[in-house]
Design an enzyme around this catalytic site. Structure first.
Site, short mmCIF file in Angstrom:
data_model
loop_
_atom_site.label_atom_id
_atom_site.label_comp_id
_atom_site.label_asym_id
_atom_site.label_seq_id
_atom_site.Cartn_x
_atom_site.Cartn_y
_atom_site.Cartn_z
N HIS A 132 -5.72 6.95 35.41
CA HIS A 132 -4.26 6.79 35.35
C HIS A 132 -3.67 7.64 36.49
O HIS A 132 -4.24 8.66 36.88
CB HIS A 132 -3.80 7.33 33.99
CG HIS A 132 -2.36 7.14 33.66
ND1 HIS A 132 -1.38 7.98 34.11
CD2 HIS A 132 -1.73 6.21 32.91
CE1 HIS A 132 -0.21 7.58 33.64
NE2 HIS A 132 -0.39 6.50 32.91
N ASP A 209 -9.26 13.51 30.32
CA ASP A 209 -8.00 12.86 30.01
C ASP A 209 -8.23 12.03 28.74
O ASP A 209 -8.82 10.96 28.79
CB ASP A 209 -7.57 11.96 31.18
CG ASP A 209 -6.35 11.13 30.85
OD1 ASP A 209 -5.89 11.16 29.69
OD2 ASP A 209 -5.85 10.44 31.76
N LYS A 235 0.76 8.75 21.79
CA LYS A 235 -0.31 7.74 21.79
C LYS A 235 -1.07 7.76 20.46
O LYS A 235 -1.96 6.95 20.23
CB LYS A 235 -1.32 8.01 22.91
CG LYS A 235 -0.73 8.20 24.28
CD LYS A 235 -0.55 6.91 25.04
CE LYS A 235 -0.22 7.21 26.50
NZ LYS A 235 0.32 6.05 27.19
N CYS A 373 0.10 1.96 35.53
CA CYS A 373 -0.07 3.29 36.17
C CYS A 373 -1.52 3.49 36.61
O CYS A 373 -2.05 4.60 36.51
CB CYS A 373 0.37 4.42 35.25
SG CYS A 373 2.11 4.38 34.88
N1 PLP Z 1 -3.85 9.07 31.03
C1 PLP Z 1 -4.00 7.86 30.47
C2 PLP Z 1 -5.37 7.24 30.42
C3 PLP Z 1 -2.89 7.18 29.97
O1 PLP Z 1 -3.05 5.97 29.43
C4 PLP Z 1 -1.63 7.81 30.04
C5 PLP Z 1 -0.43 7.10 29.57
O2 PLP Z 1 -0.40 5.88 29.53
C6 PLP Z 1 -1.53 9.08 30.61
C7 PLP Z 1 -2.66 9.68 31.08
C8 PLP Z 1 -0.22 9.79 30.71
O3 PLP Z 1 0.28 10.08 29.43
P1 PLP Z 1 1.76 10.61 29.25
O4 PLP Z 1 2.65 9.66 29.98
O5 PLP Z 1 1.96 10.59 27.77
O6 PLP Z 1 1.82 11.98 29.82
#
Ligand code: PLP
Length: 415
Positions: A132, A209, A235, A373
């Site tokens: 991401h 992550d 999430k 993203c």
């Molecule tokens: N990493 C992954 C794999 C994600 O799917 C997301 C959000 O979609 C994030 C990081 C970032 O999360 P947040 O926007 O809640 O900080």
């Protein structure tokens, strides 16, 4: 809490689970809502909503600051939530649980405290090609700012990480492996434990992550032996604006504060400031107290059902959905890893993802279209966007059938 949605023998009673999520009980454009955008954010059970309401109605105050009853109650609930998180991910100590605003902030905390203070120009950070943006851009910023080198582990056509390439990239220059446990764009599950052990063997630290994985798989940070683990409340059926960074105590102890302000200090003086102990050293300013309390409620809810019961149920639902989706003419699933969870990203010949998304919404089906993203993943597969259905344990086969029917109808309108 009135979670009676399971019997360990019989598996998950999805209809009872659904009754716990009031938002699901509504119509969109005259159609029952089919919520399949859980990868972006999950819905909240009544237990979370009621807990937050109760907190604001009875216990609301600032934490760690007052001797009055409400402040003590708020502090007890806030610190109680830390213990809940500690147990949920099996951290050794509650001092290792830092509350943040979400995964993005947790990763940035590691970047700007741990990495910035202890890495030198030329030190390498390893990520995968399916990260991401929040696990790419912080490292790119540090490339510019301190000269670290970012290296990317490639993926294959199924969206699986190529393990042999990872091994080739690992060297004594590798100082950090920052890796997703579950790809939000592809659904791929990475071989985490093996990678953590291999990274440790060359002396690198590992940041996981866990944004997507946390709601779909058991997480035991001690068994994994990861150095840092990041996730977001929203999430996992909990509020937005709250997240967690787990870090091994010795590392967190040695790291400098990331933000300065109230609560992260012991003594402030113009001749020098003494920082607070863990975990408060990293929690400057008034935190998202109700969010943290809500997060504990969300984790309690999941624990009550059992994350392994959830994972097993979702695995079956993913298999059902994959088979049904593949029967749609011209549909290609992007991300077909052998180890996969909860996500079906796809494209359909000759149809633009955003047109499809709009038509699905008009039939009550909420999915996400776009690059998720994860633009490098889109580039790798030669698409600008995909349509993504992402599952949670309150989805059922009827949701999948509704998705398939809605896609077929949209295709017949668009062709
Ligand atoms: N990493 C992954 C794999 C994600 O799917 C997301 C959000 O979609 C994030 C990081 C970032 O999360 P947040 O926007 O809640 O900080």
């Amino acid at each position: 809490m009135t979670v009676v949605a399971i019997s360990k023998q019989k598996g998950l009673d999805v209809e009872r689970v659904r009754a716990d999520f009031p938002v699901l009980n509504q119509k969109i454009s005259g159609h029952p809502l089919v919520y399949l955008d859980n990868g972006a954010s999950t819905q909240k059970p009544s237990h979370v909503i009621d807990t937050i309401k109760y907190f604001y109605e009875h216990d609301n105050s600032n934490v760690h600051r007052g001797i009055h009853t409400l402040s003590q109650r708020a502090t007890d609930r806030f610190e109680g939530a830390r213990k809940t998180v500690q147990h949920f991910i099996n951290a050794e100590s509650e001092a290792e649980i830092i509350f943040t605003s979400g995964t993005t902030e947790s990763i940035n905390l590691v970047a700007h405290s741990f990495v910035r203070s202890s890495f030198a120009a030329g030190d390498e950070v390893l990520i995968s090609a399916m990260e991401h943006h929040s696990n790419i851009v912080p490292w790119q910023l540090l490339e510019q700012q301190i000269g670290l080198k970012l290296k990317v582990i490639p993926i294959n056509d199924k969206g699986e990480l190529i393990y042999e390439e990872f091994e080739k990239l690992l060297s004594e220059k590798t100082k950090l492996l920052a890796i997703t446990q579950l790809s939000n764009a592809l659904g791929t599950i990475t071989p985490l434990k093996k990678m953590i052990d291999a990274a440790h063997a060359v002396g690198a630290k590992v940041l996981v992550d866990g944004a997507q994985a946390i709601a779909h798989a058991e997480v035991d940070v001690q068994a994994l032996d990861c150095d840092f683990y990041a996730f977001s409340g929203h999430k996992i059926f909990s509020p937005t604006g709250v997240g967690v960074l787990y870090g091994k105590r010795a590392l967190l102890d040695a790291m400098p504060p990331y933000k300065g302000g109230g609560d992260m200090i012991k003594v402030v003086s113009f001749s020098g400031t003494e920082f607070n102990e863990l975990p408060y050293k990293f929690e400057a300013g008034t935190p998202n107290i109700a969010g943290v309390v809500g997060l504990a409620a969300g984790l309690d809810y999941v624990s009550e059902i059992g994350i392994n019961v959830i994972a097993e149920y979702e695995h079956e639902l993913l298999e059902y959905a994959t088979e049904k989706m593949l029967a749609i003419e011209g549909l290609r699933i992007i991300g077909t890893a052998a180890e996969k969870a909860s996500i079906i990203s796809f494209e359909i010949d000759g149809i633009h993802a955003s047109d499809l998304g709009t038509l699905l919404d008009s039939q009550g089906v909420a999915i996400r279209v776009g690059h998720h993203c994860a633009m490098p993943v889109m580039e790798f597969f030669g698409v600008s966007a995909t349509t993504r259905a992402s599952l949670a344990f309150y989805n059922n086969k009827a949701d999948i059938d509704a998705l398939v029917a809605a896609v077929n109808k949209a295709v017949s309108m668009l062709r």
